[in-house]
Scaffold this motif. Structure first.
Motif, PDB file in Angstrom:
ATOM      1  N   LYS A 199       0.829  -1.209   0.000  1.00 32.40           N
ATOM      2  CA  LYS A 199       0.000   0.000   0.000  1.00 32.40           C
ATOM      3  C   LYS A 199       0.860   1.255   0.000  1.00 32.40           C
ATOM      4  O   LYS A 199       0.582   2.223  -0.715  1.00 32.40           O
ATOM      5  N   ILE A 200       1.914   1.247   0.814  1.00 34.23           N
ATOM      6  CA  ILE A 200       2.816   2.403   0.890  1.00 34.23           C
ATOM      7  C   ILE A 200       3.497   2.637  -0.448  1.00 34.23           C
ATOM      8  O   ILE A 200       3.612   3.769  -0.911  1.00 34.23           O
ATOM      9  N   ARG A 201       3.949   1.577  -1.072  1.00 36.97           N
ATOM     10  CA  ARG A 201       4.633   1.701  -2.359  1.00 36.97           C
ATOM     11  C   ARG A 201       3.711   2.296  -3.415  1.00 36.97           C
ATOM     12  O   ARG A 201       4.109   3.167  -4.186  1.00 36.97           O
ATOM     13  N   SER A 202       2.464   1.826  -3.445  1.00 35.20           N
ATOM     14  CA  SER A 202       1.501   2.316  -4.419  1.00 35.20           C
ATOM     15  C   SER A 202       1.190   3.799  -4.210  1.00 35.20           C
ATOM     16  O   SER A 202       1.052   4.552  -5.176  1.00 35.20           O
ATOM     17  N   LYS A 203       1.121   4.221  -2.955  1.00 33.80           N
ATOM     18  CA  LYS A 203       0.701   5.588  -2.639  1.00 33.80           C
ATOM     19  C   LYS A 203       1.830   6.614  -2.698  1.00 33.80           C
ATOM     20  O   LYS A 203       1.622   7.761  -3.083  1.00 33.80           O
ATOM     21  N   HIS A 204       3.050   6.212  -2.326  1.00 32.39           N
ATOM     22  CA  HIS A 204       4.124   7.198  -2.134  1.00 32.39           C
ATOM     23  C   HIS A 204       5.286   7.111  -3.132  1.00 32.39           C
ATOM     24  O   HIS A 204       6.136   8.005  -3.134  1.00 32.39           O
ATOM     25  N   SER A 205       5.349   6.069  -3.951  1.00 33.29           N
ATOM     26  CA  SER A 205       6.495   5.899  -4.854  1.00 33.29           C
ATOM     27  C   SER A 205       6.720   7.103  -5.760  1.00 33.29           C
ATOM     28  O   SER A 205       7.843   7.597  -5.909  1.00 33.29           O
ATOM     29  N   LYS A 206       5.652   7.578  -6.379  1.00 34.92           N
ATOM     30  CA  LYS A 206       5.781   8.643  -7.361  1.00 34.92           C
ATOM     31  C   LYS A 206       6.378   9.903  -6.750  1.00 34.92           C
ATOM     32  O   LYS A 206       7.343  10.476  -7.269  1.00 34.92           O
ATOM     33  N   ALA A 207       5.833  10.322  -5.612  1.00 31.76           N
ATOM     34  CA  ALA A 207       6.337  11.533  -4.955  1.00 31.76           C
ATOM     35  C   ALA A 207       7.737  11.332  -4.409  1.00 31.76           C
ATOM     36  O   ALA A 207       8.587  12.227  -4.502  1.00 31.76           O
ATOM     37  N   LEU A 208       8.003  10.155  -3.855  1.00 28.76           N
ATOM     38  CA  LEU A 208       9.303   9.887  -3.240  1.00 28.76           C
ATOM     39  C   LEU A 208      10.432   9.914  -4.257  1.00 28.76           C
ATOM     40  O   LEU A 208      11.430  10.611  -4.071  1.00 28.76           O
ATOM     41  N   PHE A 209      10.259   9.191  -5.373  1.00 27.17           N
ATOM     42  CA  PHE A 209      11.350   9.073  -6.330  1.00 27.17           C
ATOM     43  C   PHE A 209      11.420  10.248  -7.303  1.00 27.17           C
ATOM     44  O   PHE A 209      12.396  10.403  -8.028  1.00 27.17           O
ATOM     45  N   THR A 210      10.386  11.078  -7.329  1.00 23.95           N
ATOM     46  CA  THR A 210      10.460  12.316  -8.088  1.00 23.95           C
ATOM     47  C   THR A 210      11.329  13.324  -7.340  1.00 23.95           C
ATOM     48  O   THR A 210      12.079  14.093  -7.950  1.00 23.95           O
ATOM     49  N   SER A 211      11.242  13.307  -6.032  1.00 25.08           N
ATOM     50  CA  SER A 211      11.986  14.261  -5.204  1.00 25.08           C
ATOM     51  C   SER A 211      13.359  13.735  -4.784  1.00 25.08           C
ATOM     52  O   SER A 211      14.306  14.500  -4.654  1.00 25.08           O
ATOM     53  N   TYR A 212      13.442  12.440  -4.551  1.00 28.25           N
ATOM     54  CA  TYR A 212      14.695  11.828  -4.106  1.00 28.25           C
ATOM     55  C   TYR A 212      15.050  10.711  -5.097  1.00 28.25           C
ATOM     56  O   TYR A 212      14.456   9.635  -5.054  1.00 28.25           O
ATOM     57  N   GLU A 213      15.977  10.981  -5.937  1.00 26.80           N
ATOM     58  CA  GLU A 213      16.280  10.080  -7.053  1.00 26.80           C
ATOM     59  C   GLU A 213      16.831   8.737  -6.577  1.00 26.80           C
ATOM     60  O   GLU A 213      17.672   8.673  -5.673  1.00 26.80           O
ATOM     61  N   LEU A 214      16.336   7.679  -7.185  1.00 30.36           N
ATOM     62  CA  LEU A 214      16.854   6.333  -6.966  1.00 30.36           C
ATOM     63  C   LEU A 214      16.608   5.532  -8.233  1.00 30.36           C
ATOM     64  O   LEU A 214      15.497   5.509  -8.751  1.00 30.36           O
ATOM     65  N   LYS A 215      17.635   4.889  -8.743  1.00 25.92           N
ATOM     66  CA  LYS A 215      17.520   4.144  -9.992  1.00 25.92           C
ATOM     67  C   LYS A 215      16.463   3.053  -9.879  1.00 25.92           C
ATOM     68  O   LYS A 215      16.295   2.434  -8.824  1.00 25.92           O
ATOM     69  N   GLU A 216      15.774   2.825 -10.959  1.00 27.64           N
ATOM     70  CA  GLU A 216      14.680   1.847 -11.016  1.00 27.64           C
ATOM     71  C   GLU A 216      15.141   0.474 -10.539  1.00 27.64           C
ATOM     72  O   GLU A 216      14.396  -0.236  -9.864  1.00 27.64           O
ATOM     73  N   GLN A 217      16.364   0.112 -10.870  1.00 23.54           N
ATOM     74  CA  GLN A 217      16.869  -1.223 -10.546  1.00 23.54           C
ATOM     75  C   GLN A 217      17.037  -1.461  -9.043  1.00 23.54           C
ATOM     76  O   GLN A 217      17.106  -2.602  -8.586  1.00 23.54           O
ATOM     77  N   HIS A 218      17.078  -0.371  -8.257  1.00 19.38           N
ATOM     78  CA  HIS A 218      17.264  -0.507  -6.808  1.00 19.38           C
ATOM     79  C   HIS A 218      15.974  -0.333  -6.015  1.00 19.38           C
ATOM     80  O   HIS A 218      15.988  -0.483  -4.788  1.00 19.38           O
ATOM     81  N   ARG A 219      14.865  -0.028  -6.656  1.00 18.75           N
ATOM     82  CA  ARG A 219      13.651   0.335  -5.923  1.00 18.75           C
ATOM     83  C   ARG A 219      12.999  -0.849  -5.213  1.00 18.75           C
ATOM     84  O   ARG A 219      12.518  -0.717  -4.094  1.00 18.75           O
ATOM     85  N   ASN A 220      12.966  -2.003  -5.866  1.00 17.68           N
ATOM     86  CA  ASN A 220      12.421  -3.187  -5.201  1.00 17.68           C
ATOM     87  C   ASN A 220      13.225  -3.520  -3.951  1.00 17.68           C
ATOM     88  O   ASN A 220      12.673  -3.832  -2.892  1.00 17.68           O
ATOM     89  N   GLU A 221      14.545  -3.431  -4.087  1.00 19.81           N
ATOM     90  CA  GLU A 221      15.434  -3.713  -2.959  1.00 19.81           C
ATOM     91  C   GLU A 221      15.216  -2.702  -1.829  1.00 19.81           C
ATOM     92  O   GLU A 221      15.263  -3.056  -0.649  1.00 19.81           O
ATOM     93  N   PHE A 222      14.964  -1.439  -2.194  1.00 19.68           N
ATOM     94  CA  PHE A 222      14.744  -0.403  -1.185  1.00 19.68           C
ATOM     95  C   PHE A 222      13.487  -0.693  -0.360  1.00 19.68           C
ATOM     96  O   PHE A 222      13.510  -0.596   0.872  1.00 19.68           O
ATOM     97  N   PHE A 223      12.391  -1.042  -1.021  1.00 18.84           N
ATOM     98  CA  PHE A 223      11.154  -1.304  -0.287  1.00 18.84           C
ATOM     99  C   PHE A 223      11.269  -2.567   0.573  1.00 18.84           C
ATOM    100  O   PHE A 223      10.678  -2.645   1.655  1.00 18.84           O
ATOM    101  N   PHE A 224      12.035  -3.541   0.107  1.00 17.24           N
ATOM    102  CA  PHE A 224      12.297  -4.722   0.929  1.00 17.24           C
ATOM    103  C   PHE A 224      13.123  -4.317   2.150  1.00 17.24           C
ATOM    104  O   PHE A 224      12.907  -4.818   3.267  1.00 17.24           O
ATOM    105  N   PHE A 225      14.058  -3.385   1.953  1.00 14.60           N
ATOM    106  CA  PHE A 225      14.883  -2.833   3.026  1.00 14.60           C
ATOM    107  C   PHE A 225      14.007  -2.165   4.083  1.00 14.60           C
ATOM    108  O   PHE A 225      14.244  -2.308   5.289  1.00 14.60           O
TER     109      PHE A 225
END
Length: 264
Positions: A199-225
């Motif tokens: 739920k958090i990923r669906s709601k906040h991903s767009k705003a989070l990664f627009t403001s704080y850059e993180l490569k697409e390849q690391h995003r799954n790992e970040f949310f697991f983190f």
């Protein structure tokens, strides 16, 4: 000469006033819901969210970029002007984001596949308790793991009296001794974590990664983190959007440090 110095001093002081950070009191206006819209100062790396009336407060300087984002409105960037700094106010109109839908075929389609055709066939909907006015359960439906945990039971000292008298089940003791209850508790905890991070990923991903850059390849790992963190449920379950977003930014900084260490 004196006049020149006075003019120079005036413009110097005038320029300094614009270089200072001020608190801006703003308001988002729209025909739809304006609560919980992310307001991010991309330049100063600070953020807030709007209240039920679309109001917000955020610190900014001239030329800072304020970003407004949410699922229903998309993303809008505004550059802070001298006028905004002088008035310390801001009105931000937002237009609802509309997504064009693909063509939809209406009607029942028979394909020749028996299972598919049964699902698409015109049949009467089963009567439920709403139709006949019978009271029914309207709460959260338990998952399979939650039902199994409830069935397994958990041993409590007061159950001993019932067991001695022969009126209580031995299942809680057996499940406790075999580790089944513990296993089911861990499974329920994992499911709760996975559902929350989804739920958090669906709601906040767009705003989070627009403001704080993180490569697409690391995003799954970040949310697991985030999901595996010991304070994840405490910091995010039942919390406001602002508190969850703040947690994500904290974890993202820690995650980036780990990535940098791996690269080095």
């Amino acid at each position: 000469m004196l006049k020149t110095n006075l003019v120079f001093a005036f413009f110097f002081i005038f320029g300094i006033s614009f270089a200072q950070e001020v608190e801006i009191s703003g308001k988002v206006i729209s025909k739809t819901d304006v609560e919980n819209i992310h307001v991010i100062n991309k330049t100063a790396q600070v953020f807030t969210i709007t209240n039920i009336n679309g109001e917000f407060k955020i610190n900014a300087e001239v030329h800072d970029t304020l970003q407004f984002s949410s699922i229903q409105f998309g993303v809008k960037d505004i550059i802070v002007t001298k006028g905004t700094i002088l008035s310390k106010t801001m009105i931000v109109p937002l237009d609802e984001q509309t997504n064009e839908l693909e063509e939809v075929l209406v009607g029942k389609v028979l394909t020749g596949n028996l299972l598919s055709d049964i699902e698409n066939a015109d049949t009467n909907t089963p009567i439920n308790f709403y139709d006949v006015g019978i009271p029914g359960y309207k709460g959260k439906i338990a998952t399979q793991s939650e039902r199994r945990l409830a069935q397994a039971g958990e041993f409590k000292p007061k159950m001993l009296i019932g067991m001695i008298l022969g009126g209580a089940s031995l299942d809680p003791i057996i499940n406790g001794l075999t580790g089944r209850t513990k296993m089911l508790k861990e499974r329920v905890e994992i499911e709760n974590r996975q559902n929350l991070i989804r739920k958090i990923r669906s709601k906040h991903s767009k705003a989070l990664f627009t403001s704080y850059e993180l490569k697409e390849q690391h995003r799954n790992e970040f949310f697991f983190f985030c999901e595996e963190a010991s304070d994840f449920m405490v910091r995010c379950k039942g919390k406001s959007d602002f508190q969850v977003f703040q947690y994500l930014t904290e974890r993202l900084k820690a995650f980036k440090k780990i990535l940098k260490t791996k690269v080095d």
